[in-house]
Enzyme design. Structure first.
Site, PDB file in Angstrom:
ATOM      1  N   LYS A 224       0.840  -1.199   0.000  1.00  0.00           N
ATOM      2  CA  LYS A 224       0.000   0.000   0.000  1.00  0.00           C
ATOM      3  C   LYS A 224       0.875   1.248   0.000  1.00  0.00           C
ATOM      4  CE  LYS A 224      -4.409  -1.569   1.498  1.00  0.00           C
ATOM      5  NZ  LYS A 224      -4.990  -1.184   0.203  1.00  0.00           N
TER       6      LYS A 224
ATOM      7  N   ASP B 125     -10.668  -5.026   6.321  1.00  0.00           N
ATOM      8  CA  ASP B 125     -10.926  -5.404   4.928  1.00  0.00           C
ATOM      9  C   ASP B 125     -11.792  -6.660   4.819  1.00  0.00           C
ATOM     10  OD1 ASP B 125     -10.673  -4.476   2.366  1.00  0.00           O
ATOM     11  OD2 ASP B 125      -8.836  -5.608   1.916  1.00  0.00           O
TER      12      ASP B 125
ATOM     13  N   ARG C 174     -11.261  -8.192  -5.598  1.00  0.00           N
ATOM     14  CA  ARG C 174     -12.024  -8.648  -6.764  1.00  0.00           C
ATOM     15  C   ARG C 174     -11.643 -10.074  -7.149  1.00  0.00           C
ATOM     16  NH1 ARG C 174      -9.993  -3.641 -10.231  1.00  0.00           N
ATOM     17  NH2 ARG C 174     -10.045  -2.816  -8.105  1.00  0.00           N
TER      18      ARG C 174
ATOM     19  N   GLU D  74      -6.856  -7.100  -4.753  1.00  0.00           N
ATOM     20  CA  GLU D  74      -7.015  -8.530  -4.427  1.00  0.00           C
ATOM     21  C   GLU D  74      -8.461  -8.908  -4.134  1.00  0.00           C
ATOM     22  OE1 GLU D  74      -6.476  -6.274  -2.247  1.00  0.00           O
ATOM     23  OE2 GLU D  74      -7.874  -6.846  -0.654  1.00  0.00           O
TER      24      GLU D  74
HETATM   25  N1  BES Z   1      -9.032  -2.909   0.620  1.00  0.00           N
HETATM   26  C1  BES Z   1      -8.711  -1.980  -0.390  1.00  0.00           C
HETATM   27  C2  BES Z   1      -9.761  -0.889  -0.569  1.00  0.00           C
HETATM   28  C3  BES Z   1      -9.984   0.054   0.567  1.00  0.00           C
HETATM   29  C4  BES Z   1      -9.431   1.311   0.552  1.00  0.00           C
HETATM   30  C5  BES Z   1     -10.828  -0.273   1.613  1.00  0.00           C
HETATM   31  C6  BES Z   1      -9.690   2.210   1.568  1.00  0.00           C
HETATM   32  C7  BES Z   1     -11.077   0.614   2.637  1.00  0.00           C
HETATM   33  C8  BES Z   1     -10.521   1.859   2.602  1.00  0.00           C
HETATM   34  C9  BES Z   1      -8.574  -2.687  -1.734  1.00  0.00           C
HETATM   35  O1  BES Z   1      -8.120  -3.996  -1.688  1.00  0.00           O
HETATM   36  C10 BES Z   1      -7.592  -1.889  -2.532  1.00  0.00           C
HETATM   37  O2  BES Z   1      -6.475  -1.809  -2.125  1.00  0.00           O
HETATM   38  N2  BES Z   1      -8.040  -1.307  -3.639  1.00  0.00           N
HETATM   39  C11 BES Z   1      -7.202  -0.536  -4.477  1.00  0.00           C
HETATM   40  C12 BES Z   1      -7.437  -1.020  -5.882  1.00  0.00           C
HETATM   41  C13 BES Z   1      -6.490  -0.432  -6.885  1.00  0.00           C
HETATM   42  C14 BES Z   1      -5.098  -0.986  -6.669  1.00  0.00           C
HETATM   43  C15 BES Z   1      -6.992  -0.789  -8.251  1.00  0.00           C
HETATM   44  C16 BES Z   1      -7.612   0.929  -4.355  1.00  0.00           C
HETATM   45  O3  BES Z   1      -8.797   1.216  -4.302  1.00  0.00           O
HETATM   46  O4  BES Z   1      -6.719   1.761  -4.286  1.00  0.00           O
HETATM   47 ZN    ZN Z   2      -8.581  -5.067   0.067  1.00  0.00          ZN
HETATM   48 ZN    ZN Z   3      -6.022  -4.193  -1.651  1.00  0.00          ZN
END
Ligand code: BES
Ligand code: ZN
Ligand code: ZN
Length: 477
Positions: free
Chosen positions: A258, A270, A333, A331
């Protein structure tokens, strides 16, 4: 749930009471208050104060004024907010038990009760000095003027389920591995009356659930695939409704670690979609709703271990599609896709998934609403949007236009797991859509499943969002 809710047929003068009242209808006062208290109350009402605390030698009385505010949706929410606000006064006087009485011509008692119970929620498991931190209020007795016995009990079950969902989210990953989450789900199933089947790593591999396997590669802990089923004898639906919940017990992003400062701090949440689904099953089973429901929860943590899946990898999903992984942080999806494919074997009437799926959902609507999308009938969508207003877990629909799908075209595989920089909640939805062949709705709860600071009765950390929504929807289904 740390507040006991009981039904009360009578109240006595020594009981502490909360009386809900209109601003200009005091016909009820003569039998309960003294003349000077009534005068004091009327003067306070003229000044539009929100509540009055009448101290007595025994049995204090809080009179809470409630105003109607345009729509039912907002008036009900105002009652919940008032229920939460009264808590600080209750605890200031160290009151342990209160009786809730309705004297308002429009009865908002159960909403007020909801705000009190949810606002009184605490997660103290890991504090050494729990005794000092715990709220004084332990029990709310609900007078028959506030609602029928069955309505009170039904709401109590829904609140228990919402608090259970909060507990699951609030548990840190140091406790809540995928294996532990399965144990928790099994114990909820046992006490509430639904069956739970758990696939272990071997079974997941044998079924070739490639999305779940790939996300789990970097983890020290095995994945799980949970199947919950509630099947009452007199179910109204011939084919089941299938719920799917994202159960990522911790999301580091994997090798695509992240990138945003502090964004990993709350990634124990999550599995918020899984919590919604478990809470919904609990509320439905406790209340014995006549609907056949199956819930699927794919679960693992997402980590950059030495065998972790990597950007550029091509994986084969459970349905046979190939996916080029361009970001291991997308991940959710991947695990959901396998569950959505699994759902096909039930020939479901409707599939609804809940997931903390994208940051863009949170950026679009913040904590105020969930993004939803899908191909289910307009009638179904209208009903769930209405439930959203009624319980104040509001929904905003986003389009699944085909052009958004173009962003998922890969150079070397059937699709990639990453869209462009904008409309990320929609491209994630388009990815999921690929694995469905039934009426389906997808809810992205990334903005509302977890709060860094409290929002009235939505206490900080896990909110349990979606449980009250789904119960209301299924009750009216
Ligand atoms: N678990 C995260 C999404 C998330 C972000 C949940 C903030 C709660 C608060 C998800 O797995 C994720 O990391 N999504 C990425 C997708 C991107 C890499 C296409 C995102 O939204 O940045
Ligand atoms: Zn996630
Ligand atoms: Zn993620």
């Amino acid at each position: 749930m740390n507040t006991k809710v009981t039904v009360s047929n009578t109240y006595k003068s020594k009981d502490d009471l909360i009386i809900l009242s209109d601003f200009d209808d005091f016909g009820w006062a003569a039998s309960i208050l003294t003349d000077s208290e009534t005068t004091f109350l009327k003067n306070a009402a003229k000044r539009e104060v929100s509540f009055v605390f009448l101290a007595r030698e025994t049995g204090s009385i809080v009179v809470q004024f409630l105003k109607e505010n345009g729509t039912d949706s907002i008036s009900r929410e105002d009652a919940r907010i008032a229920g939460n606000e009264i808590l600080s006064h209750i605890s200031q006087y160290k009151i342990k038990t209160v009786t809730l009485v309705n004297k308002h011509p429009i009865n908002r008692s159960l909403d007020f009760l909801e705000g009190m119970v949810l606002g009184n929620y605490q997660f103290l498991k890991y504090f050494s000095d729990k005794g000092e931190k715990i709220n004084s209020l332990k029990e709310i007795k609900v007078d028959k003027s506030a609602g029928s016995r069955s309505a009170i009990i039904q709401l109590k079950h829904v609140l228990e389920a919402t608090c259970k969902a909060r507990d699951l989210i609030n548990e840190p990953h140091s406790f809540l591995s995928a294996e532990q989450m399965s144990k928790e789900i099994q114990s909820v199933g046992k006490t509430c009356g639904f069956s739970v089947k758990v696939f272990d790593k071997k079974k997941i591999e044998a079924l070739k659930m490639g999305g779940i396997i790939a996300v789990n590669l970097g983890s020290e802990n095995p994945p799980r695939f949970n199947i919950l089923e509630y099947r009452p004898k007199k179910a109204k639906n011939k084919k089941p409704i299938v719920l799917v919940g994202k159960g990522i017990v911790y999301d580091t992003g994997g090798l695509s670690l992240k990138p945003t400062t502090n964004s990993m701090d709350f990634m124990k949440s999550d599995m918020g979609g899984a919590a919604t689904v478990v809470g919904t099953m609990m509320a439905v089973a406790l209340n014995k709703l006549p609907v056949h429901i199956v819930a699927l929860i794919p679960s693992t943590d997402n980590r950059p271990g030495k065998n972790a899946y990597a950007p550029g990898d091509v994986i084969t999903m459970y349905d046979g599609s190939t996916v080029e992984v361009l970001n291991t942080d997308a991940e959710g999806r991947l695990v959901l896709a396998d569950a959505l494919h699994y759902a096909k074997k039930y020939k479901p009437e409707l599939v609804i998934d809940f997931a903390t799926l994208t940051g863009s959902a949170a950026r679009a609507l913040d904590r105020e609403a969930m993004c939803f999308m899908g191909n289910a009938d307009k009638g179904i969508k209208d009903k769930i949007v209405k439930s959203g207003h009624d319980v104040y877990e509001r929904l905003v629909e986003f389009p699944l236009w085909r052009e958004y799908g173009d962003q998922l075209k890969s150079n070397i595989a059937d699709l990639k797991n990453l869209g462009g920089p904008n409309a990320g909640m929609i491209t994630a939805g388009k990815f999921l859509e690929h694995f469905t062949d039934y009426p389906w709705l997808h809810f992205d709860i990334a903005g509302s499943a977890y709060l860094k600071t409290a929002d009235s009765y939505r206490t900080k950390e896990g909110t349990g969002v979606g449980v009250r929504l789904m119960f209301d929807f299924l009750k009216n289904y």
